[in-house]
Design an enzyme around this catalytic site. Structure first.
Site, short mmCIF file in Angstrom:
data_model
loop_
_atom_site.label_atom_id
_atom_site.label_comp_id
_atom_site.label_asym_id
_atom_site.label_seq_id
_atom_site.Cartn_x
_atom_site.Cartn_y
_atom_site.Cartn_z
N TYR A 59 -21.81 74.16 -13.90
CA TYR A 59 -20.23 74.66 -14.06
C TYR A 59 -20.23 73.07 -13.87
O TYR A 59 -20.79 72.64 -12.54
CB TYR A 59 -20.30 75.43 -12.56
CG TYR A 59 -19.12 75.78 -12.30
CD1 TYR A 59 -17.73 75.52 -13.51
CD2 TYR A 59 -19.07 76.53 -10.80
CE1 TYR A 59 -17.27 75.50 -12.21
CE2 TYR A 59 -17.25 77.17 -10.60
CZ TYR A 59 -16.75 76.75 -11.60
OH TYR A 59 -15.45 76.55 -10.29
N LYS B 49 -19.66 76.22 -18.02
CA LYS B 49 -17.61 76.63 -17.49
C LYS B 49 -18.01 75.30 -17.67
O LYS B 49 -18.09 74.70 -16.41
CB LYS B 49 -18.42 77.69 -16.54
CG LYS B 49 -16.67 77.33 -16.17
CD LYS B 49 -16.75 78.61 -15.09
CE LYS B 49 -15.80 78.88 -14.32
NZ LYS B 49 -15.93 79.43 -12.75
#
Length: 238
Positions: A68, A96
């Site tokens: 992330y 992400k």
């Protein structure tokens, strides 16, 4: 509750490697299908330190990991070359990407290959992210407009660009205005309008201001998801 019907990815990141390992172990024990692990915030680790951090988590827990990368909240930005190094580890399967940088997915695809799962973490560029090599979105807007968000992704998969662009435009104000104040206060307010939960947030955040609520109301009406008067959601809100 899910009972295997859909995959569950648990957010188990921390700026303490030991804590991130413990949280990821807990996610695995709970039956999660994967872990979403944020780049360490506040500490400002170097690229080599990020490789060491994620490698330690990877080696400690046998669970698929989605990186992330969110420089706006973590201060550090994981480079594409660092990501490519980490992608050599078998359980690091994707990212992400909340950078908002639309060159990043195409560069990442070239560096790592098409099997590395690139998910947008930025609703304002979610549509364009697909065209640049992404395959989906971990979305804030989907908390209040899940069907529309899913339909936009499905329209891309079927190459129905007219539908995709129409949905993009319907969701555009939500994508922006759910961040008009510190998240998740605006989206919690939007969820409360739909009768899904209260708008309560924990300090140091406070509930969305009246100005923010007006923006969110307008964005929901633009998207066509604002509850009609007399509906169950409107009654819950009232």
């Amino acid at each position: 509750m899910v009972k295997g019907r859909i995959p569950v990815i648990a957010g188990s990141g921390s700026n303490c490697t030991r804590e991130a390992i413990d949280l990821t172990r807990n996610a695995k024990e709970a039956g999660c299908d994967g872990a979403l692990i944020v780049t360490p915030y506040y500490n400002k680790p170097t690229q080599d330190a990020m490789i060491a951090h994620f490698t330690a988590i990877h080696d400690a827990v046998d669970l698929p990991i989605v990186l992330y990368n969110i420089p706006g909240r973590s201060v550090v930005d994981m480079s594409v070359s660092t990501m490519a190094q980490l992608a050599k580890l078998p359980n690091i399967i994707g990212v992400k990407d909340a950078t908002g940088d639309l060159y990043r997915p195409s560069r990442t695809r070239v560096e790592i290959g098409p099997d590395f799962c690139q998910l947008s973490g930025d609703d304002t560029t979610a549509c364009a992210f697909l065209a640049q090599g992404g395959v989906g979105c971990i979305s804030v807007v989907s908390n209040v407009a899940p069907r529309l968000c899913a339909q936009m992704q499905e329209a891309w998969e079927s190459r129905d660009l007219e539908t995709m662009f129409d949905l993009r435009d319907r969701l555009a104000l939500l994508a922006s205005d759910l961040f008009c104040e510190s998240s998740p206060a605006p989206v919690k307010y939007a969820a409360s309008v739909l009768g899904l939960c209260s708008d309560e947030v924990r300090l140091p955040l406070i509930p969305a201001s009246e100005a923010a609520r007006a923006k969110v109301d307008a964005a929901m009406k633009h998207a066509g998801i604002y509850p009609a008067a007399g509906s169950q959601a409107a009654a819950v809100r009232g």
